[in-house]
Every structure is written in structure tokens, then in C-alpha cells.
Design an enzyme around this catalytic site. Sequence first.
Site, PDB file in Angstrom:
ATOM      1  N   LEU A   7      10.078  -4.110 -23.695  1.00 54.18           N
ATOM      2  CA  LEU A   7       9.357  -3.761 -22.467  1.00 54.18           C
ATOM      3  C   LEU A   7      10.254  -3.006 -21.479  1.00 54.18           C
ATOM      4  O   LEU A   7      11.410  -3.366 -21.285  1.00 54.18           O
ATOM      5  CB  LEU A   7       8.885  -5.070 -21.801  1.00 54.18           C
ATOM      6  CG  LEU A   7       8.232  -4.941 -20.425  1.00 54.18           C
ATOM      7  CD1 LEU A   7       6.825  -4.361 -20.552  1.00 54.18           C
ATOM      8  CD2 LEU A   7       8.181  -6.301 -19.726  1.00 54.18           C
TER       9      LEU A   7
ATOM     10  N   HIS B  24       5.431 -16.381  -1.469  1.00 53.16           N
ATOM     11  CA  HIS B  24       6.243 -15.345  -2.128  1.00 53.16           C
ATOM     12  C   HIS B  24       7.131 -15.959  -3.202  1.00 53.16           C
ATOM     13  O   HIS B  24       7.355 -15.370  -4.259  1.00 53.16           O
ATOM     14  CB  HIS B  24       7.080 -14.586  -1.092  1.00 53.16           C
ATOM     15  CG  HIS B  24       6.240 -13.815  -0.117  1.00 53.16           C
ATOM     16  ND1 HIS B  24       5.240 -12.960  -0.514  1.00 53.16           N
ATOM     17  CD2 HIS B  24       6.224 -13.795   1.247  1.00 53.16           C
ATOM     18  CE1 HIS B  24       4.653 -12.437   0.557  1.00 53.16           C
ATOM     19  NE2 HIS B  24       5.226 -12.938   1.634  1.00 53.16           N
TER      20      HIS B  24
ATOM     21  N   ASP C 118      -0.853  -9.317  -5.445  1.00 54.43           N
ATOM     22  CA  ASP C 118      -1.364  -9.617  -4.088  1.00 54.43           C
ATOM     23  C   ASP C 118      -1.924 -11.033  -3.987  1.00 54.43           C
ATOM     24  O   ASP C 118      -2.446 -11.577  -4.959  1.00 54.43           O
ATOM     25  CB  ASP C 118      -2.460  -8.597  -3.752  1.00 54.43           C
ATOM     26  CG  ASP C 118      -2.763  -8.569  -2.264  1.00 54.43           C
ATOM     27  OD1 ASP C 118      -1.922  -9.041  -1.464  1.00 54.43           O
ATOM     28  OD2 ASP C 118      -3.842  -8.071  -1.895  1.00 54.43           O
TER      29      ASP C 118
HETATM   30  C1  IPE Z   1       0.098  -4.386  -1.551  1.00 56.86           C
HETATM   31  O1  IPE Z   1      -0.388  -5.532  -0.955  1.00 56.86           O
HETATM   32  C2  IPE Z   1       1.591  -4.439  -1.640  1.00 56.86           C
HETATM   33  C3  IPE Z   1       2.160  -5.391  -2.584  1.00 56.86           C
HETATM   34  C4  IPE Z   1       1.479  -6.237  -3.313  1.00 56.86           C
HETATM   35  C5  IPE Z   1       3.592  -5.380  -2.698  1.00 56.86           C
HETATM   36  P1  IPE Z   1      -0.691  -5.615   0.609  1.00 56.86           P
HETATM   37  O2  IPE Z   1      -1.150  -6.995   0.866  1.00 56.86           O
HETATM   38  O3  IPE Z   1       0.499  -5.138   1.362  1.00 56.86           O
HETATM   39  O4  IPE Z   1      -1.854  -4.554   0.781  1.00 56.86           O
HETATM   40  P2  IPE Z   1      -2.995  -4.449   1.883  1.00 56.86           P
HETATM   41  O5  IPE Z   1      -2.309  -4.522   3.216  1.00 56.86           O
HETATM   42  O6  IPE Z   1      -3.930  -5.601   1.665  1.00 56.86           O
HETATM   43  O7  IPE Z   1      -3.644  -3.148   1.611  1.00 56.86           O
HETATM   44  C1  IPE Z   2       1.647  -9.813  -1.792  1.00 60.70           C
HETATM   45  O1  IPE Z   2       1.069 -10.914  -1.183  1.00 60.70           O
HETATM   46  C2  IPE Z   2       3.142  -9.745  -1.585  1.00 60.70           C
HETATM   47  C3  IPE Z   2       3.581  -8.657  -0.705  1.00 60.70           C
HETATM   48  C4  IPE Z   2       2.815  -7.792  -0.140  1.00 60.70           C
HETATM   49  C5  IPE Z   2       5.018  -8.552  -0.462  1.00 60.70           C
HETATM   50  P1  IPE Z   2       0.630 -10.887   0.337  1.00 60.70           P
HETATM   51  O2  IPE Z   2       1.788 -11.340   1.168  1.00 60.70           O
HETATM   52  O3  IPE Z   2       0.067  -9.577   0.686  1.00 60.70           O
HETATM   53  O4  IPE Z   2      -0.496 -11.999   0.346  1.00 60.70           O
HETATM   54  P2  IPE Z   2      -1.831 -11.949   1.180  1.00 60.70           P
HETATM   55  O5  IPE Z   2      -2.541 -10.695   0.811  1.00 60.70           O
HETATM   56  O6  IPE Z   2      -1.446 -12.004   2.621  1.00 60.70           O
HETATM   57  O7  IPE Z   2      -2.568 -13.178   0.735  1.00 60.70           O
HETATM   58 MG    MG Z   3      -1.810  -8.806   0.593  1.00 60.93          MG
END
Ligand code: IPE
Ligand code: IPE
Ligand code: MG
Length: 237
Positions: free
Chosen positions: A126, A33, A16
Site C-alpha cells: 500500500l 481525535h 470526519d
Molecule cells: C474535513 O473535515 C477535513 C478533515 C477531515 C481533515 P471538516 O470537518 O474540517 O470539514 P467541514 O468544515 O465540515 O467542511
Molecule cells: C475530523 O473530525 C478531524 C479534523 C477535521 C481534523 P472533526 O473534528 O471535523 O469532527 P466533527 O466534524 O466536528 O464531528
Molecule cells: Mg468535521
Amino acid sequence: MAEIRDLPTHVGIIMDGNGRWAQKRGLPRKMGHRAGASAFKDIARYANKIGLKYLTAYVFSTENWKRPQDEIDSIIKLLRSYLDEMDGYSKENIRVRFIGDRTVFDEDIQAKMRKAEEKSKNATGLTLILAINYGGRAEIAHAASLLAADVKAGKVEPEKVDEALFAHYLYTDGIPDVDLLIRPSGEYRLSNFLIWQCAYAEYVFMSGVLWPDFKPETLEEALAEYQKRSRRFGGLA
Ligand code: IPE
Ligand code: IPE
Ligand code: MG
């Protein structure tokens, strides 16, 4: 590198913070990303190098479809090119598995997933598990549906259903429960990730780091924290 003892068997990572990493730099979210995908590749290789047996990474959740279409498109584009690279994993002795509902993706993506799994199935290093269009509740509902079909077909008696039998119907059949769950970025929640499998996991939330900045040293920090924990599983130490 310090010697790592008492390595968890299965590490889960919620990758995240990609969007915030990009925003901080005045870049579009998709650049976050991209940087996140690159960090992930390094961590997967490193995990294999130190002898970790299972690593599950949360790539895309069943809830992430709520994002703007152009962000979803950029993630799927990254996924496509990463799936092509995965061909090389069998040479590194990494076994690949995907969990989640893959039927929603274009056939070429599904074919690449099958190919990566098939090609690496005999690897003994792994096991790298990618959670894509994955949700813990959806997984449990899917398992219940498969189990109900087996009961209806007379293959399973309802009285025989216990935790171990139920777990065979999950996407993670054959994979041990999560020992260590790591989430960077400052969110303190599971966001529907491996909710069955994390029942007794140790949680390490790393608020000071966004996923694209996650380095092998950051993984080491989390492993060191894990080694300090006392796991009791309801018993006595
Ligand atoms: C969880 O992160 C999903 C992934 C990292 C793929 P999100 O950014 O989607 O989660 P929330 O919305 O903060 O709970
Ligand atoms: C995690 O990073 C990747 C996915 C959920 C696909 P985020 O896109 O949720 O990044 P933040 O949380 O907005 O910073
Ligand atoms: Mg996120």
C-alpha cells in the site's frame, strides 16, 4: 472475509466526525481525535492486507487552522507521536507519502516526514498518503506557480500545457486519480479534498458512522457499494 473483486486502485477517505464522537460521550474533542487516529491505524493496516494500492486520508485541511488553538495543538501532538510510529511501516511493506504544505510545521515534524518517506520508499504494498495542511485549491495554485516558473525559465512552452503535464506539478504526481471517495459523519461535501483528483471518483457518503467508529467492516461496505457502480467516464456502458 468475503473475496473482494474489482478493488478500486485509489481510495480517498475524509476522516470526519471525531468531534461529534467525543461530544456524544461527554468527552473533550481531542479525545475524539485520539480515537480517530487509532481507527485510522487499523484501516491503513487493513487496506494493506487486502491489497489496496493507494489510500489517501484527509488528516488536516488548510481550513482547519480556523479551529481553537488548543484543538490544533492536540492534533499536532497526535501527529508527532504518530510520525514516530510510522518507522514501522517499511517493515509492513507500506510506503508513506505526505501531501500538503508542510513548510508551516516545526522542523522536527518536517524531518520526521522526510524520514518516513525515505525509509519506506521501496515498499511495494500500500502507498499510504496523508493529506496534512492540505487544500485542493491551494494545491492547484501551488502547481500553477511551479509551472509558471518553468515557463519563465524556458523549460515549458505554454502551448504544451495539457491535463497530463499540469498534473505533474500537483502534490499527487505519479499517483493515479481517486476511484472511490468515502466520507463518514453525514456531511455531503468534499471540503476542498483532492478536487482535481476526484473529478471522476465514485462517492460513498456514510451518514450512519462517525470516523472513530469506522471499522474494517465499514470499509468493506464502501467497497461493496463501489462494486455496484457503473463507471462510464463520459462514454457508454
Ligand atoms: C474535513 O473535515 C477535513 C478533515 C477531515 C481533515 P471538516 O470537518 O474540517 O470539514 P467541514 O468544515 O465540515 O467542511
Ligand atoms: C475530523 O473530525 C478531524 C479534523 C477535521 C481534523 P472533526 O473534528 O471535523 O469532527 P466533527 O466534524 O466536528 O464531528
Ligand atoms: Mg468535521
